[in-house]
Design a protein around this motif. Structure first.
Motif, short mmCIF file in Angstrom:
data_model
loop_
_atom_site.label_atom_id
_atom_site.label_comp_id
_atom_site.label_asym_id
_atom_site.label_seq_id
_atom_site.Cartn_x
_atom_site.Cartn_y
_atom_site.Cartn_z
N UNK A 31 15.53 -4.28 -13.97
CA UNK A 31 15.67 -5.69 -14.36
C UNK A 31 15.01 -6.65 -13.38
N UNK A 32 13.86 -6.25 -12.86
CA UNK A 32 13.03 -7.12 -12.02
C UNK A 32 11.69 -7.23 -12.72
N UNK A 33 11.43 -8.38 -13.31
CA UNK A 33 10.23 -8.55 -14.13
C UNK A 33 9.03 -8.92 -13.26
N UNK A 34 8.74 -8.07 -12.30
CA UNK A 34 7.59 -8.24 -11.43
C UNK A 34 6.88 -6.90 -11.30
N UNK A 35 5.57 -6.96 -11.10
CA UNK A 35 4.79 -5.73 -10.96
C UNK A 35 5.00 -5.12 -9.58
N UNK A 36 4.96 -3.79 -9.53
CA UNK A 36 5.08 -3.11 -8.25
C UNK A 36 4.00 -3.57 -7.27
N UNK A 37 2.81 -3.85 -7.79
CA UNK A 37 1.69 -4.26 -6.92
C UNK A 37 1.91 -5.62 -6.29
N UNK A 38 2.88 -6.37 -6.80
CA UNK A 38 3.17 -7.70 -6.25
C UNK A 38 4.39 -7.70 -5.34
N UNK A 39 4.98 -6.53 -5.13
CA UNK A 39 6.17 -6.43 -4.29
C UNK A 39 5.95 -5.42 -3.18
N UNK A 40 6.58 -5.63 -2.04
CA UNK A 40 6.50 -4.66 -0.95
C UNK A 40 7.51 -3.54 -1.19
N UNK A 41 7.32 -2.44 -0.48
CA UNK A 41 8.26 -1.33 -0.59
C UNK A 41 9.67 -1.76 -0.15
N UNK A 75 0.77 -1.23 0.00
CA UNK A 75 0.00 0.00 0.00
C UNK A 75 0.80 1.28 0.00
N UNK A 76 2.08 1.23 -0.35
CA UNK A 76 2.88 2.45 -0.44
C UNK A 76 2.71 3.08 -1.82
N UNK A 77 2.60 4.40 -1.84
CA UNK A 77 2.49 5.14 -3.10
C UNK A 77 3.90 5.46 -3.59
N UNK A 78 4.22 4.98 -4.81
CA UNK A 78 5.53 5.23 -5.39
C UNK A 78 5.35 5.88 -6.76
N UNK A 79 6.43 6.46 -7.29
CA UNK A 79 6.36 7.01 -8.64
C UNK A 79 7.06 6.04 -9.59
N UNK A 80 6.29 5.53 -10.55
CA UNK A 80 6.76 4.51 -11.48
C UNK A 80 5.82 4.48 -12.67
N UNK A 81 6.37 4.52 -13.87
CA UNK A 81 5.53 4.51 -15.06
C UNK A 81 5.06 3.12 -15.44
N UNK A 82 5.99 2.19 -15.66
CA UNK A 82 5.64 0.85 -16.14
C UNK A 82 5.01 0.02 -15.04
N UNK A 83 4.22 -0.97 -15.45
CA UNK A 83 3.60 -1.87 -14.47
C UNK A 83 4.66 -2.68 -13.73
N UNK A 84 5.72 -3.09 -14.44
CA UNK A 84 6.79 -3.87 -13.81
C UNK A 84 8.03 -3.00 -13.59
N UNK A 85 8.97 -3.58 -12.88
CA UNK A 85 10.25 -2.92 -12.62
C UNK A 85 11.35 -3.45 -13.51
N UNK A 86 10.96 -4.02 -14.65
CA UNK A 86 11.95 -4.60 -15.55
C UNK A 86 12.81 -3.54 -16.22
N UNK A 87 12.16 -2.47 -16.66
CA UNK A 87 12.89 -1.38 -17.27
C UNK A 87 13.72 -0.66 -16.21
N UNK A 88 14.97 -0.48 -16.45
CA UNK A 88 15.94 0.15 -15.54
C UNK A 88 16.41 -0.78 -14.42
#
Length: 264
Positions: A84-94, A69-82
């Motif tokens: 290299x973690x091919x998981x969505x922010x919504x599936x990871x904790x801060x 439930x943390x609000x972060x600034x991120x464009x793509x659904x995943x963190x793969x770009x930049x």
């Protein structure tokens, strides 16, 4: 009479910062977090700082939620770009996200609050939320953070219908020309609440003139991904910016590669 002109300018978002009759300085809104190029990561503190140092008026930032439930600034659904973690922010904790390092400049993902804290007194903000549905709990958190850092009144909001409805009357909300015309025909129209938001390669002079006649701020988006089908993006962006300047447009949401045609 002069006081009336000043009052109208404040109500309708018209800049009064330049002397009467002087050329109006373009107000640049940095797409995806400020200055983004071969040096800076999207939605990073470094990109925001570079935008401030270049004299940008505003940074457009993208908002997502982490699993906890943390609000972060991120464009793509995943963190793969930049990162290299091919998981969505919504599936990871801060805690799982915060220590990641960008391959571009070594920067780490940023909490929304930290970004807004930096922007206070330096940059205004445009918000593009990637939160789905009518999540009024998190919309209220965003509103409270904007208020905390004195950014709510001048903020611009794009994204879903739900968040634009939530921020209607609190910040400026962006709509297409057709949506604005519908709003004007159906409701008591308050132009200071809205801005015309349209791709720079699609907006027409008649759209700009309609907005100007109705005291609605015009904010074209000049994005390199708009041009790949028909024209090289640098050529297309220059063409559109030159036209928009002729039409009297002041505000531009741009990829930072294009600021060369707007920075005085």
């Amino acid at each position: 009479m002069f006081s009336i002109v000043l009052f109208a300018g404040k109500c309708f978002g018209i800049s009064n910062e330049e002397p009467f009759g002087a050329p109006v300085k373009a107000k640049i809104i940095g797409h995806r977090g400020g200055v983004i190029d071969s040096t800076y990561t999207e939605n990073s503190m470094a990109g925001l700082e570079a935008a401030y140092k270049r004299g940008y008026y505003m940074a457009e930032i993208d908002i997502r939620l982490t699993r906890d439930g943390q609000l972060i600034i991120l464009h793509d659904a995943t963190l793969n770009n930049y990162y290299h973690v091919n998981k969505a922010a919504k599936d990871l904790t801060w805690d799982e996200i915060r220590g990641l390092k960008s391959d571009r400049d070594g920067s780490s993902p940023v909490l929304l609050e930290d970004a807004l804290k930096y922007c206070k007194g330096r940059l205004q903000v445009m918000l593009d939320t990637k939160i789905t549905g009518n999540d009024t709990v998190n919309f209220k958190k965003i509103e409270d953070l904007l208020t905390k850092y004195s950014l709510l009144d001048n903020a611009m909001v794009i994204g879903s219908n739900e968040i634009r409805s939530y921020f209607d009357g609190k910040s400026k909300t962006g709509y297409s020309i057709n949506a604005l015309k519908q709003l004007k025909s159906r409701y008591e129209f308050k132009p200071e609440r809205y801005f015309l938001f349209s791709h720079g390669n699609e907006i027409k002079e008649e759209d700009v003139k309609w907005a100007q006649a109705n005291h609605v701020m015009v904010v074209p988006s000049i994005n390199k991904y708009h041009y790949f089908r028909d024209i090289p993006f640098m050529e297309g962006a220059k063409r559109d910016i030159e036209n928009l300047k002729k039409w009297g447009v002041v505000y531009y949401q741009i990829d930072s590669e294009f600021d060369r045609w707007l920075v005085n």
